[in-house]
Write an enzyme that holds these catalytic residues in place. Structure first.
Site, mmCIF file in Angstrom:
data_model
loop_
_atom_site.group_PDB
_atom_site.id
_atom_site.type_symbol
_atom_site.label_atom_id
_atom_site.label_comp_id
_atom_site.label_asym_id
_atom_site.label_seq_id
_atom_site.Cartn_x
_atom_site.Cartn_y
_atom_site.Cartn_z
ATOM 1 N N LYS A 22 0.431 -19.541 -33.808
ATOM 2 C CA LYS A 22 0.076 -19.767 -32.266
ATOM 3 C C LYS A 22 0.844 -21.021 -31.891
ATOM 4 O O LYS A 22 1.656 -21.014 -31.102
ATOM 5 C CB LYS A 22 -1.282 -19.443 -31.979
ATOM 6 C CG LYS A 22 -1.543 -20.110 -30.660
ATOM 7 C CD LYS A 22 -3.069 -20.252 -30.274
ATOM 8 C CE LYS A 22 -3.471 -21.071 -29.006
ATOM 9 N NZ LYS A 22 -3.112 -22.342 -29.392
ATOM 10 N N ASN A 23 0.445 -22.140 -32.586
ATOM 11 C CA ASN A 23 0.913 -23.385 -32.354
ATOM 12 C C ASN A 23 2.260 -23.744 -32.080
ATOM 13 O O ASN A 23 2.970 -24.448 -31.601
ATOM 14 C CB ASN A 23 0.028 -24.468 -32.776
ATOM 15 C CG ASN A 23 -1.422 -24.569 -32.174
ATOM 16 O OD1 ASN A 23 -1.736 -23.702 -31.115
ATOM 17 N ND2 ASN A 23 -2.401 -25.132 -32.781
ATOM 18 N N CYS A 117 -8.597 -25.143 -24.220
ATOM 19 C CA CYS A 117 -9.786 -24.985 -24.576
ATOM 20 C C CYS A 117 -10.593 -26.154 -24.181
ATOM 21 O O CYS A 117 -10.076 -27.694 -24.098
ATOM 22 C CB CYS A 117 -10.013 -24.961 -26.229
ATOM 23 S SG CYS A 117 -9.613 -23.498 -26.916
ATOM 24 N N ARG A 122 -8.520 -34.505 -22.383
ATOM 25 C CA ARG A 122 -7.269 -34.145 -23.020
ATOM 26 C C ARG A 122 -5.980 -34.946 -22.243
ATOM 27 O O ARG A 122 -5.385 -34.082 -21.456
ATOM 28 C CB ARG A 122 -7.005 -32.683 -23.182
ATOM 29 C CG ARG A 122 -8.166 -32.061 -24.049
ATOM 30 C CD ARG A 122 -7.874 -30.474 -24.308
ATOM 31 N NE ARG A 122 -6.911 -30.223 -25.259
ATOM 32 C CZ ARG A 122 -6.936 -29.075 -25.757
ATOM 33 N NH1 ARG A 122 -7.255 -28.255 -25.313
ATOM 34 N NH2 ARG A 122 -5.733 -28.987 -26.953
ATOM 35 N N ASP A 307 -9.044 -27.666 -35.797
ATOM 36 C CA ASP A 307 -9.168 -26.312 -35.471
ATOM 37 C C ASP A 307 -9.705 -25.383 -36.566
ATOM 38 O O ASP A 307 -9.785 -24.252 -36.292
ATOM 39 C CB ASP A 307 -7.584 -25.765 -35.048
ATOM 40 C CG ASP A 307 -7.219 -26.460 -33.862
ATOM 41 O OD1 ASP A 307 -7.757 -26.990 -33.239
ATOM 42 O OD2 ASP A 307 -6.080 -26.095 -33.491
ATOM 43 N N ARG A 399 -7.001 -15.317 -27.038
ATOM 44 C CA ARG A 399 -5.703 -16.498 -26.954
ATOM 45 C C ARG A 399 -5.135 -16.858 -28.220
ATOM 46 O O ARG A 399 -3.668 -17.084 -28.090
ATOM 47 C CB ARG A 399 -6.442 -17.754 -26.400
ATOM 48 C CG ARG A 399 -6.618 -17.528 -24.968
ATOM 49 C CD ARG A 399 -7.088 -18.686 -24.360
ATOM 50 N NE ARG A 399 -6.152 -19.787 -24.771
ATOM 51 C CZ ARG A 399 -6.221 -21.203 -25.269
ATOM 52 N NH1 ARG A 399 -7.633 -21.434 -25.329
ATOM 53 N NH2 ARG A 399 -5.590 -21.888 -25.687
HETATM 54 C C1 UD1 Z 1 -2.863 -29.642 -30.482
HETATM 55 C C2 UD1 Z 1 -3.255 -28.162 -30.731
HETATM 56 C C3 UD1 Z 1 -4.805 -27.974 -30.799
HETATM 57 C C4 UD1 Z 1 -5.453 -28.994 -31.984
HETATM 58 C C5 UD1 Z 1 -4.814 -30.370 -31.709
HETATM 59 C C6 UD1 Z 1 -5.099 -31.296 -32.791
HETATM 60 C C7 UD1 Z 1 -1.671 -26.901 -29.725
HETATM 61 C C8 UD1 Z 1 -1.110 -26.118 -28.479
HETATM 62 N N1 UD1 Z 1 -2.688 -27.519 -29.712
HETATM 63 O O1 UD1 Z 1 -3.573 -29.781 -29.100
HETATM 64 O O2 UD1 Z 1 -5.152 -26.727 -31.383
HETATM 65 O O3 UD1 Z 1 -6.724 -29.197 -31.858
HETATM 66 O O4 UD1 Z 1 -3.524 -30.427 -31.590
HETATM 67 O O5 UD1 Z 1 -4.678 -30.928 -33.796
HETATM 68 O O6 UD1 Z 1 -0.659 -27.248 -30.424
HETATM 69 N N2 UD1 Z 1 -4.492 -37.867 -26.860
HETATM 70 C C9 UD1 Z 1 -4.275 -38.952 -25.849
HETATM 71 N N3 UD1 Z 1 -3.233 -38.882 -24.982
HETATM 72 C C10 UD1 Z 1 -2.228 -38.061 -25.339
HETATM 73 C C11 UD1 Z 1 -2.277 -36.982 -25.987
HETATM 74 C C12 UD1 Z 1 -3.235 -36.844 -26.750
HETATM 75 O O7 UD1 Z 1 -5.304 -39.794 -25.818
HETATM 76 O O8 UD1 Z 1 -1.210 -38.338 -24.118
HETATM 77 C C13 UD1 Z 1 -5.554 -37.860 -27.766
HETATM 78 C C14 UD1 Z 1 -6.532 -36.270 -27.460
HETATM 79 O O9 UD1 Z 1 -7.456 -36.584 -26.288
HETATM 80 C C15 UD1 Z 1 -6.944 -36.377 -28.760
HETATM 81 C C16 UD1 Z 1 -5.929 -36.608 -29.980
HETATM 82 O O10 UD1 Z 1 -4.836 -37.399 -28.923
HETATM 83 O O11 UD1 Z 1 -8.086 -36.767 -29.088
HETATM 84 C C17 UD1 Z 1 -4.985 -35.495 -30.457
HETATM 85 O O12 UD1 Z 1 -4.574 -34.703 -29.276
HETATM 86 P P1 UD1 Z 1 -3.268 -33.794 -29.570
HETATM 87 O O13 UD1 Z 1 -2.794 -33.765 -30.747
HETATM 88 O O14 UD1 Z 1 -1.947 -34.319 -28.579
HETATM 89 O O15 UD1 Z 1 -3.610 -32.320 -29.098
HETATM 90 P P2 UD1 Z 1 -3.119 -31.174 -28.436
HETATM 91 O O16 UD1 Z 1 -1.343 -31.411 -28.797
HETATM 92 O O17 UD1 Z 1 -3.456 -31.120 -27.060
#
Ligand code: UD1
Length: 421
Positions: A22-23, A117, A122, A307, A399
């Site tokens: 999915k990701n 989710c 986020r 996850d 999803r």
């Molecule tokens: C992706 C995955 C999700 C998984 C997560 C962590 C997808 C579509 N989703 O989510 O399933 O749980 O990686 O492996 O691939 N953060 C910031 N600022 C930012 C971006 C992130 O502070 O601009 C923080 C977030 O709040 C979180 C951490 O960084 O604490 C990791 O987030 P991130 O790796 O970005 O997760 P996603 O890409 O949203």
């Protein structure tokens, strides 16, 4: 509305075939925007996030033809709008990749703030940092992000936090920029490598994906109108591995990349499971006795994936002894604990730490999925438990899992989907 009903206490046995990730798929679909041509993507999971992604792409001019259940032909020659429909982007998280992809191709994107989710805050500050480093102006107001640039110029992008989404958005916006971009402190997840492989196959020049420094030499255009197959889903494979341990079953998991599963393999062996690498693309997981307690801290890849934390929580709920999970990625990822406690588990969750006092058995109950992976965990719990479990809010599970009840039923679970009255 639908619910999943499970008659429990089944030891899962047999073979399951893992779908495309999915990701990875939700990054590769928007990445086709950068191609300006026709490409065929194979091994795309048949899940609701993908259906919504296709709807969004079609609304901005992309032509999509379903060749087979898991194969899409995507024609991105005629992008008619840089504004993604807000009602659709809010339905899931990965819609934010449209920002990087449209910025890269059209130098302009207007995308609604993403949904997905509810796992705690986020933010997108690191995504914005990447867009700005390449010369884009970013405005966020009225629930939208607008990014615009006359031209994009390669630059060094240092991520303050290891972020999957920001790494992907930085890659998407840098591929067609002038000159060299470097992403430092990049995320290393398998889907980041898969996205780089796809883009390189289409003519991009990306090296270092899978390490914490990704170098992207900008190219003028992507034009290789090829075929690409999405990597198998590490999280789906891990879900079935943990289901084998929780039910004390014996499952052969096919179409997986065993290297991606090492963090899970190491932990379940510590808990008493047997794991056999069958060579090629299969792994066999069995557990003859009650699993031992363990401690887990979730971390970015190659650490234990957040996850799979809820699914691991089910194993710990029935393990011998007291286990602890420290969640280091998300603020609010123990919402499933209360649901498992309704089934007889003894879990105390406090902020980002949960303590699991292992119990002898779980008992079926009506439970509510708060998010995608919590939903998968509750399905596993229902298969472990005595009696009947009804899992509500199935839309979260749909999803990210293709045919979840068919796959579990083939392994012996007594599981059906019924319409809620
Ligand atoms: C992706 C995955 C999700 C998984 C997560 C962590 C997808 C579509 N989703 O989510 O399933 O749980 O990686 O492996 O691939 N953060 C910031 N600022 C930012 C971006 C992130 O502070 O601009 C923080 C977030 O709040 C979180 C951490 O960084 O604490 C990791 O987030 P991130 O790796 O970005 O997760 P996603 O890409 O949203």
């Amino acid at each position: 509305m639908e619910k999943i009903v499970i008659e429990g206490k089944t030891k899962l046995k047999g073979e399951v075939t893992i779908s495309g990730a999915k990701n990875a798929a939700v990054a590769i679909l928007p990445a086709t925007i950068l191609v300006n041509g026709v490409c065929t993507i194979d091994n795309i999971p048949d899940i609701s996030d993908i259906k919504i992604y296709c709807d969004i792409l079609e609304k901005i001019g992309v032509k999509i033809k379903k060749i087979e259940k898991n194969t899409l032909q995507i024609d991105t020659r005629n992008i008619t709008s840089v504004e993604a429909p807000l009602d659709l982007t809010s339905k899931f998280r990965a819609s934010y990749y449209l920002t990087g992809a449209l910025l890269g191709r059209c130098k302009h994107a207007i995308v609604g703030m993403p949904g997905g989710c509810k796992l705690g805050a986020r933010p997108m500050d690191q995504h914005i940092k990447a867009f700005e480093a390449l010369g884009a102006k970013v405005e966020t107001e009225q629930g939208k992000i607008e990014v615009k640039a006359k031209k994009l110029k390669g630059n060094s992008i240092y991520l303050d936090i290891v972020s999957v989404g920001a790494t992907i958005n930085a890659m998407l916006s840098a591929v067609l920029a002038d000159g060299l971009s470097t992403i430092e402190n990049a995320a290393k997840e398998p889907h980041i490598v898969d996205l780089a492989n796809f883009l390189n196959k289409m003519g991009a020049n990306i090296i270092g994906a899978g390490t914490d420094r990704i170098r992207i030499q900008g190219v003028k255009e992507l034009k290789n109108e090829g075929t690409y197959s999405v990597v198998p889903d590490q999280i789906e494979a891990g879900t079935f591995m943990l289901a084998a341990v929780a039910t004390r079953g014996d499952i052969t998991i096919k179409n997986c990349i065993t290297k991606h599963l090492e963090p899970i393999t190491a932990k379940i062996i510590e808990m008493g499971a047997e794991v056999e690498d069958l060579g090629g693309d299969a792994i066999r997981v069995s557990c003859a006795k009650r699993p031992n307690k363990a401690n887990v801290k979730t971390l970015p890849y190659p650490g234990f994936p957040t996850d799979l934390q809820p699914q691991m929580g089910v194993v710990m709920a029935i393990a011998n002894g007291t286990s602890v999970i420290s969640e280091s990625i998300w603020d609010s990822r123990f919402q499933y604990a209360e649901e498992l406690n309704k089934m007889g588990a003894k879990i105390t969750a406090n902020g980002k730490v949960a303590v699991f006092e292992g119990v002898d058995k779980l008992v079926g109950a009506p439970v509510f999925a708060s998010d995608l992976r919590a939903g998968a965990a509750l399905v596993i719990a229902g298969i472990v438990a005595e009696g009947t479990t009804q899992v509500y809010n199935v839309q979260h599970i749909d999803r990210g899992y293709e045919n979840i009840e068919e796959k579990f039923a083939k392994l012996g679970a007594k599981i059906t989907r019924v319409k809620e009255i």
